[in-house]
Design an enzyme around this catalytic site. Structure first.
Site, mmCIF file in Angstrom:
data_model
loop_
_atom_site.group_PDB
_atom_site.id
_atom_site.type_symbol
_atom_site.label_atom_id
_atom_site.label_comp_id
_atom_site.label_asym_id
_atom_site.label_seq_id
_atom_site.Cartn_x
_atom_site.Cartn_y
_atom_site.Cartn_z
ATOM 1 N N GLU A 18 34.762 -9.721 -32.533
ATOM 2 C CA GLU A 18 34.744 -8.289 -32.166
ATOM 3 C C GLU A 18 35.269 -7.405 -33.314
ATOM 4 O OE1 GLU A 18 35.168 -6.958 -28.266
ATOM 5 O OE2 GLU A 18 34.566 -8.879 -27.394
HETATM 6 N N1 CAA Z 1 30.929 5.396 -31.622
HETATM 7 C C1 CAA Z 1 29.786 6.113 -31.694
HETATM 8 N N2 CAA Z 1 29.004 6.134 -32.793
HETATM 9 C C2 CAA Z 1 29.398 5.407 -33.853
HETATM 10 C C3 CAA Z 1 30.592 4.640 -33.853
HETATM 11 C C4 CAA Z 1 31.372 4.662 -32.679
HETATM 12 N N3 CAA Z 1 32.490 3.961 -32.588
HETATM 13 N N4 CAA Z 1 30.716 4.026 -35.036
HETATM 14 C C5 CAA Z 1 29.655 4.387 -35.777
HETATM 15 N N5 CAA Z 1 28.862 5.224 -35.056
HETATM 16 C C6 CAA Z 1 27.637 5.885 -35.480
HETATM 17 C C7 CAA Z 1 27.914 6.762 -36.699
HETATM 18 O O1 CAA Z 1 28.354 8.044 -36.298
HETATM 19 C C8 CAA Z 1 26.561 6.804 -37.358
HETATM 20 O O2 CAA Z 1 25.713 7.721 -36.710
HETATM 21 P P1 CAA Z 1 25.217 9.073 -37.462
HETATM 22 O O3 CAA Z 1 24.412 8.564 -38.613
HETATM 23 O O4 CAA Z 1 24.433 9.770 -36.431
HETATM 24 O O5 CAA Z 1 26.463 9.781 -37.885
HETATM 25 C C9 CAA Z 1 25.979 5.432 -37.073
HETATM 26 O O6 CAA Z 1 26.690 4.940 -35.931
HETATM 27 C C10 CAA Z 1 26.174 4.483 -38.234
HETATM 28 O O7 CAA Z 1 27.568 4.431 -38.485
HETATM 29 P P2 CAA Z 1 28.207 3.899 -39.835
HETATM 30 O O8 CAA Z 1 27.456 4.457 -41.004
HETATM 31 O O9 CAA Z 1 29.675 4.123 -39.767
HETATM 32 O O10 CAA Z 1 27.879 2.334 -39.733
HETATM 33 P P3 CAA Z 1 28.203 1.165 -40.724
HETATM 34 O O11 CAA Z 1 26.948 0.418 -40.995
HETATM 35 O O12 CAA Z 1 29.001 1.645 -41.886
HETATM 36 O O13 CAA Z 1 29.110 0.182 -39.817
HETATM 37 C C11 CAA Z 1 31.107 -0.671 -38.828
HETATM 38 C C12 CAA Z 1 30.290 0.553 -39.200
HETATM 39 C C13 CAA Z 1 32.328 -0.102 -38.107
HETATM 40 C C14 CAA Z 1 31.561 -1.456 -40.044
HETATM 41 C C15 CAA Z 1 30.274 -1.578 -37.866
HETATM 42 O O14 CAA Z 1 29.204 -2.201 -38.537
HETATM 43 C C16 CAA Z 1 31.103 -2.650 -37.175
HETATM 44 O O15 CAA Z 1 31.812 -2.366 -36.212
HETATM 45 N N6 CAA Z 1 30.989 -3.909 -37.644
HETATM 46 C C17 CAA Z 1 31.637 -5.033 -36.928
HETATM 47 C C18 CAA Z 1 30.748 -5.574 -35.847
HETATM 48 C C19 CAA Z 1 31.504 -6.332 -34.822
HETATM 49 O O16 CAA Z 1 32.580 -5.966 -34.383
HETATM 50 N N7 CAA Z 1 30.911 -7.401 -34.351
HETATM 51 C C20 CAA Z 1 31.474 -8.161 -33.292
HETATM 52 C C21 CAA Z 1 30.418 -8.922 -32.596
HETATM 53 S S1 CAA Z 1 30.572 -8.908 -30.870
HETATM 54 C C22 CAA Z 1 31.566 -10.211 -30.470
HETATM 55 O O17 CAA Z 1 32.283 -10.762 -31.278
HETATM 56 C C23 CAA Z 1 31.568 -10.496 -29.022
HETATM 57 C C24 CAA Z 1 31.922 -11.876 -28.639
HETATM 58 O O18 CAA Z 1 31.097 -12.646 -28.175
HETATM 59 C C25 CAA Z 1 33.370 -12.277 -28.628
#
Ligand code: CAA
Length: 381
Positions: free
Chosen positions: A363
């Site tokens: 996550e």
């Molecule tokens: N809420 C709403 N919108 C969001 C947001 C949020 N928290 N975070 C980003 N966005 C939106 C941004 O506003 C943007 O939209 P606009 O272009 O309209 O402004 C769009 O999403 C893209 O955002 P970013 O450019 O910030 O995206 P990024 O590619 O740089 O990635 C990141 C951001 C935070 C690094 C994301 O990729 C991330 O969270 N990565 C980790 C993924 C993760 O946690 N994976 C876990 C897998 S699930 C799991 O593990 C479950 C299990 O089984 C245990």
């Protein structure tokens, strides 16, 4: 500021603690060693209402607040994090996503089955080449008029085999990047889905983790969640809440190891006295207690913000970063306090240490939480 728990919150904490200490503890080592999926325990926690915690009564759930939810997860994680992660992915990612962003028909169709535990939720975002970089989705969902056609591979999926309700994230319009991504509710038994072998993990060995292959899987259009292109934002919003669940899990792992180390240090004697009377051990326990308490404040703050409809994305990233580091430090010290006994399975702390490691990875890794926190800091200045 009020630091008291309500009567209801304390009752939920006690119910979770009683079940964990009485029922989960006695066979957790066997489940972990043999990687046995906890079928009966999952049924039992469903009966206790733990699978419907974030589902409103209208759809058969219990609909408790997020602080209560973190208290329950913490107590279960003190004993068995495999069950806690099943519960967390089911509640805070899958059910919460459907309840808060799904259509009326989707809620009516899936939530009652999820609240009763008849169907377990799974969240399919990660891929072989899209873990931290979550928008680099290679799974495709081609728009074919009245349905989508899903193709691709998902990795590291909790409850992939036993889960009944999948939320799948896939790319529909690659030219639009993250804005071309959609989210779908997919029945696990749909034609064209193949679940890979069980992953032989270092910790949380009895939760059900697999890869999932989609080959021309037909998904009706009404199974898309939200507007066309909402999938990435949807996934990010869900993870904000999911990380509160994982931080509560980490808190529980730390708390479980601390309780065992405290008990052991009052029983084990060296140099003529219980080891807690040696400052070297007492100071370790003091640091463990202080770290756990500081992580607890962060976890509950994030949950409280969510309960009070205030932004909680940064708070949940901070809670996850800190609580998972605390879990790693506290479990490592708990093994140290146990000495040689800590290194064998019978004393539980080595398992808790293995479980702690995963909380720093899934996550969103600790490094991803730092990205989220750093972006928030730079936005605010
Ligand atoms: N809420 C709403 N919108 C969001 C947001 C949020 N928290 N975070 C980003 N966005 C939106 C941004 O506003 C943007 O939209 P606009 O272009 O309209 O402004 C769009 O999403 C893209 O955002 P970013 O450019 O910030 O995206 P990024 O590619 O740089 O990635 C990141 C951001 C935070 C690094 C994301 O990729 C991330 O969270 N990565 C980790 C993924 C993760 O946690 N994976 C876990 C897998 S699930 C799991 O593990 C479950 C299990 O089984 C245990």
């Amino acid at each position: 500021m009020n630091f008291d728990y309500s009567e209801e919150q304390l009752m939920i904490k006690k119910a979770a603690r009683d079940y964990a200490q009485r029922e989960l503890f006695k066979d957790v080592i066997e489940r972990d060693t043999k990687a046995i999926y906890p079928t009966e325990h999952v049924k039992n926690i469903a009966q206790l209402g733990f699978l419907g915690m974030l589902i409103s009564p209208e759809y058969g759930g219990v609909g408790v607040d997020n602080v209560s939810y973190t208290l329950a997860l913490e107590e279960i994680s003190k004993v068995d994090s495999s069950i806690a992660v099943i519960m967390s992915v089911h509640n805070s990612l899958t059910a919460y996503g459907i309840e808060n962003f799904g259509s009326k028909e989707q809620k009516e169709k899936y939530l009652p089955l999820m609240a009763s535990g008849e169907k377990i939720g799974a969240f399919l975002l990660s891929e072989p080449d899209a873990g931290s970089d979550a928008s680099f989705q290679k799974t495709t969902a081609v728009d074919n008029g009245d349905h989508y056609l899903l193709n691709g591979i998902k990795n590291w999926i909790t409850s992939a085999n036993t889960g009944g309700v999948y939320i799948v994230i896939a790319q529909t319009w690659p030219e639009k990047g993250s804005k071309g991504i959609n989210a779908f509710i997919v029945d696990r038994n749909s034609k064209g889905i193949t679940v890979g072998p069980h992953e032989d993990k270092m910790g949380m060995r009895s939760s059900d983790t697999h890869s999932v292959m989609f080959s021309d899987v037909i998904v009706p259009k009404e199974n898309r969640i939200g507007e066309d292109g909402f999938g990435f934002k949807f996934a990010m919003k869900l993870l904000e809440g999911g990380r509160i669940g994982i931080s509560a899990q980490a808190l529980g792992i730390a708390g479980g190891a601390y309780e065992l180390a405290l008990k052991y240090s009052k029983e084990r004697k060296t140099f003529g006295t219980e080891i807690i009377n040696h400052q070297a051990i007492a100071f370790k326990l003091a640091e463990m207690a202080a770290s756990i308490e500081s992580a607890r404040l962060l976890v509950h703050k994030a949950a409280w913000l969510k309960d009070n409809h205030q932004p909680y994305g940064t708070a949940s990233a901070i809670a996850k970063l800190v609580a998972t580091n605390v879990a790693m430090q506290v479990t490592t010290e708990a093994v140290q306090i146990h000495g040689g006994y800590g290194y064998v399975k019978e004393y539980h702390v080595e398992r808790l240490m293995r479980e702690a490691k995963l909380t720093q990875i899934y996550e969103g890794t600790s490094e991803i939480q730092k990205i989220i926190i750093a972006r928030s800091i730079s936005r605010d200045c």
